[in-house]
Design an enzyme around this catalytic site. Sequence first.
Site, PDB file in Angstrom:
ATOM      1  N   VAL A  54      -3.071  -0.045   2.869  1.00 34.87           N
ATOM      2  CA  VAL A  54      -3.181  -1.500   2.995  1.00 34.87           C
ATOM      3  C   VAL A  54      -2.005  -2.078   3.771  1.00 34.87           C
ATOM      4  O   VAL A  54      -1.934  -3.274   3.962  1.00 34.87           O
ATOM      5  CB  VAL A  54      -3.293  -2.189   1.616  1.00 34.87           C
ATOM      6  CG1 VAL A  54      -4.586  -1.758   0.927  1.00 34.87           C
ATOM      7  CG2 VAL A  54      -2.079  -1.906   0.765  1.00 34.87           C
ATOM      8  N   GLU A  55      -1.094  -1.202   4.176  1.00 34.54           N
ATOM      9  CA  GLU A  55       0.007  -1.743   4.980  1.00 34.54           C
ATOM     10  C   GLU A  55      -0.220  -1.322   6.439  1.00 34.54           C
ATOM     11  O   GLU A  55      -0.989  -1.945   7.143  1.00 34.54           O
ATOM     12  CB  GLU A  55       1.342  -1.274   4.411  1.00 34.54           C
ATOM     13  CG  GLU A  55       1.554  -1.864   2.996  1.00 34.54           C
ATOM     14  CD  GLU A  55       2.899  -1.537   2.379  1.00 34.54           C
ATOM     15  OE1 GLU A  55       3.890  -1.381   3.133  1.00 34.54           O
ATOM     16  OE2 GLU A  55       2.980  -1.438   1.142  1.00 34.54           O
ATOM     17  N   MET A  56       0.378  -0.220   6.881  1.00 34.42           N
ATOM     18  CA  MET A  56       0.172   0.191   8.282  1.00 34.42           C
ATOM     19  C   MET A  56      -0.992   1.152   8.437  1.00 34.42           C
ATOM     20  O   MET A  56      -1.497   1.359   9.540  1.00 34.42           O
ATOM     21  CB  MET A  56       1.453   0.806   8.835  1.00 34.42           C
ATOM     22  CG  MET A  56       2.563  -0.236   8.944  1.00 34.42           C
ATOM     23  SD  MET A  56       4.044   0.514   9.620  1.00 34.42           S
ATOM     24  CE  MET A  56       5.114  -0.884   9.766  1.00 34.42           C
TER      25      MET A  56
END
Lengths: 303, 824
Positions: A116-118
């Site tokens: 859900v980040e990078m």
Amino acid sequence: MFNKILLLLCTLSFAQEPIIPIPLHLNDVNPIKVKLGKKLFFDPILSKDETVACVNCHILTEGGDDNLKFSFGIDGKEGNINSPTVLNSRYNFVQFWDGRAKNLQEQAEGPITNPVEMGNNFENLISVLNKTSYKKEFEKIYKDGITKKNITDAIAEFEKTLITPNAPFDKYLRGDKNAISQKAKTGYEIFKSKGCIACHHGINLGSNMYARFGLLKNIKDSNLGRYEITREESDKYLFKVPTLRNIALTAPYMHDGRYDTLEDVVKFMSYYQLGKMISDKEIDSIVAFLKTLTGEILKYENK
Amino acid sequence: MKINKKYLLGIVFLFAFVIFAIFSILQVVSMKNSIIEFDNIIDTTEKMRISNIRLNNFITQKFTFINYDEVVKETNNFNTLLENLKKPKIYNRFNKKSKLYLKNIENDFEKKSYLLEHFKTINASTINAVPYLFDLAQAIKKEKKLNLHELNILGKAVTDTLKLSLNIKLNHNILQKDIENIKQLNEKYHDIKFSYLYMNIKATINNITSLYKIVKEYKKINLDTNLLKLLTILEEEHTLTNKKESLFSIVWLIMSFIFLTFFIYIYTKHIKTNEELESFKLAVENSDNSIVITDTNRNITYVNDAFTKATHYDKKEALGQNPRILKSGHLPEDFYKEMNETLDKGKKWTGEFINKDKYGKIYYEKASITPIIKKEKLTGYLAIKLDITDYIEQKKKIEFIAMHDALTELPNRRNFEEHIQKCLKIVQDKKSSLVVLFMDLDGFKHINDTLGHYIGDSLLISIAKKLTNHVSKHDHVFRIGGDEFAVILHMKSEHIKECDKVAERLLKIISEPIVIDSYTLKITASIGISIYPQDGLDAKTLLKHADSAMYEAKLEGKNCIKHYKKEFSDSLMKRLKIEQALSNAFKNKEFSVVYQPEYSLKTNKIVGFEALLRWHSKELGQISPSYFIPVAEDVGLIDEIGKMVFKEVCSNYKILKKRFSNLNMITVNVSSVQLMNENLFETFTYILKTENLQARNIGLEITETHIMKDITKSNILLKRFSNFGFKILIDDFGTGYSSMNYLKKLPIDILKIDKSFIDNICEDTSDIKIVKAIIAISKSMNYDIIVEGIEKKAQEKILRDLGANYAQGYFFSKPKSIDELLSI
């Protein structure tokens, strides 16, 4: 007899000042690595779709976080935890709220591969980087060129420079008695006497221990803290004590960003973490103190 | 490849030395490293022990404020030390125990850090908790009117908490009771302070209890013991390992030295071998012998300088070639076949080659070829050859010299014998005949004596040439001795009589005048012929018989041919008998002297006598002087015989003078051998004196040829005789080649013209001319002339007409004994 002992115990004396100012200069970093790390830090190439850079969630001019409750990753995905500040993170005894990373280098891995980040993986990242000018830059510094270890090493090296000396309180500690207001001074005294200092002390005012969330009174929370990592019953609701440096800039607060103001947080902490009553005046003073903890980002220049 | 094999062992030893030396060095380095590592470990472990004490120290500061930065710092420090402790590879060389303790330490520390974290968390919340409880309790006491029981409960709960914090042992139930009591009070009063009190007392008791538990747990961990154990074990292991490794190091070192020794041994041996090889190479390179090495296919792989010198093929040209390039073709194929057969058997072959060099020049080589066999396998051939061309040529020359006459270059007597041997074989096969002509020049000795050896030699050379040119190709001319030549003729048996024609032709050729320098020489020869097989079956016999025949020809009057007859051999036998008989002749008084009158052609009266010796042998009968005089000369009897004759002549002169009043002198023949005797003059004059005779009554006859032999010596002696008064006569004048110049120097009184001029004087006008010339010269020189051999009236008349004074011959009188003469 007990009274005498109590008197002894009541006197909270500190052999040394429990808070230490942030150094004004750095001499323990590799400037070339810093330069490369900085480039990576600002480069969305690290993310799967090349849209999210480190700096997206750790805006350096805004306290080292994104001022959001939860951060947004690739494809606009929202995370489930409040971004901790990247500033002064080198002084954290562990990284992440749950302390799952021992150091900055380990930490740097996290966001890159977090879906859900990078949302990237290192295999992909390395092959992408190898097609760019990064290849040469890495090879200048590292014999083995672009590797997971070297990417995170460079980023960590850059992050080591992200410190904020010259906070008014630091100046006060260094001897400038007029650097902070009387109210702040009073706030600092209350901060100590109430016991806040027990957890928020040291160079980073925190970040050197875990504390139970809801120490005096249980709080319902879906995030079980360190338990998520260790699966030890005794680790339930343990979170890394966050730093109070630049706290005025890093709203919203708590690991889930549940409060927007410092006053709310102080009030909450007093009740749940200390089990002590606190007046609004006292809160005001403490907040005044907390606001003196905002420093200036070190202007690290490559020599 | 084989050389490599030889050196391989040396390389292996050197390699082994290097390997073991490296092992040894590595071992020492590793030991040194391990000592450094070990020291580091000890140092690290000690640091960890200190760090551990510091960490333990934090635990003892429970319930107080601790700056956790320091705890973190110490924890990190310990962690770093632990990482450093784990790093060294030294543990791999120790047994598993050390690793086990290391693992224990790691686990202990992990547990410890875990407990420390919780200690930090809980301790932080216990700081000021008890005083805060007292404060709260005081505040509640002031605000609320509590009964005594309630006050006691409150006081007890707070005090129990304090006791707990002071580690005073309390029953768990008591504490729970205290919490329960406060809870009830809180529910009763429903006050905010009571609720905080309840909240805090409950939390504090729990926290303190937990903290004690943690501390108890923490203390259970014997990290220091484990560190100490690790130290002990490492110490033991290290000592043990060091010992072991030192031993290994020494062993490697010894091994390396052993291999080094081997290597040095092999290397020095190799150097020695190399030096030897160098010497051999030098010897081979500079050898005067050609040395050729070929491979199994007999292609040349090596040649030395001598080879190049002999063949003119340089090394580049020779390598890879087959030695047959040197074949001259002068040797039969069988020769090479035999050589190859020997070599194929693996045996050494020796022999002589006739080879040709690069430019086709023939040379001779004495060669030995040895098959090179290594490990029972043929690897090539070694040929050692010596150029013997000079030797062969020298040998040929010597052989030529040995077999040829140096002067005329004709084959010599030895060659003749060998040649005859060869011819005999052919003749025996073909059943043809072989003719030996033995030729002796007539009067050559005289030419040699009078004209000198140079002329004589030149004459022989031209005769040799003449002969060689005039015999057919199949026939050969040899020079047997001084003026003796032999010709071997191959004849078919049916044409055997042809040989006379050949011989006659040769005689004719020889008698043709030969011009040498200013001299025109006319010489004849006598030829004896023997024929194989009837006259002999071997070379010696054939030659001997031909010689005998030639001798007969000489006796026959020279310039003629005689076939061998058995009697000739007998005549030689006769000579031997003469020799034997002569020795007895004196004793037996077998000699007698006869006198042939010399008379005046004008008065026809006897004026002198020539004394002639006669020998009647008891064994052999009458022997002619021409047979026995040469024998007497040879055996040395001539002086005695001459003396006897002289004495008899002297003693008879007066007797004869009485009978023949015109008698002037008696002449005596003196042989050349007598003239050699220096005492001759004294002997003769002594006899003359004893006989009381005048020297002018005695004439000494010397043959022309004899006197010419040693003209100066003869001259001196003759002059002494002449001065004493003896008359000197030249006998057989005209047969020699005496020139007038010589005669002039001699004290000559009378010339006796040889019978050969007289024999045909009636028919041959040239003889008349010669005699006439002699008479004319004699008169001018004041010599008297006695003409010999007048047998007919006509001859006497011619000579009387020619003006000759005196004569002698059968026509007037045969030689007669003194008694016969006196009885006339």
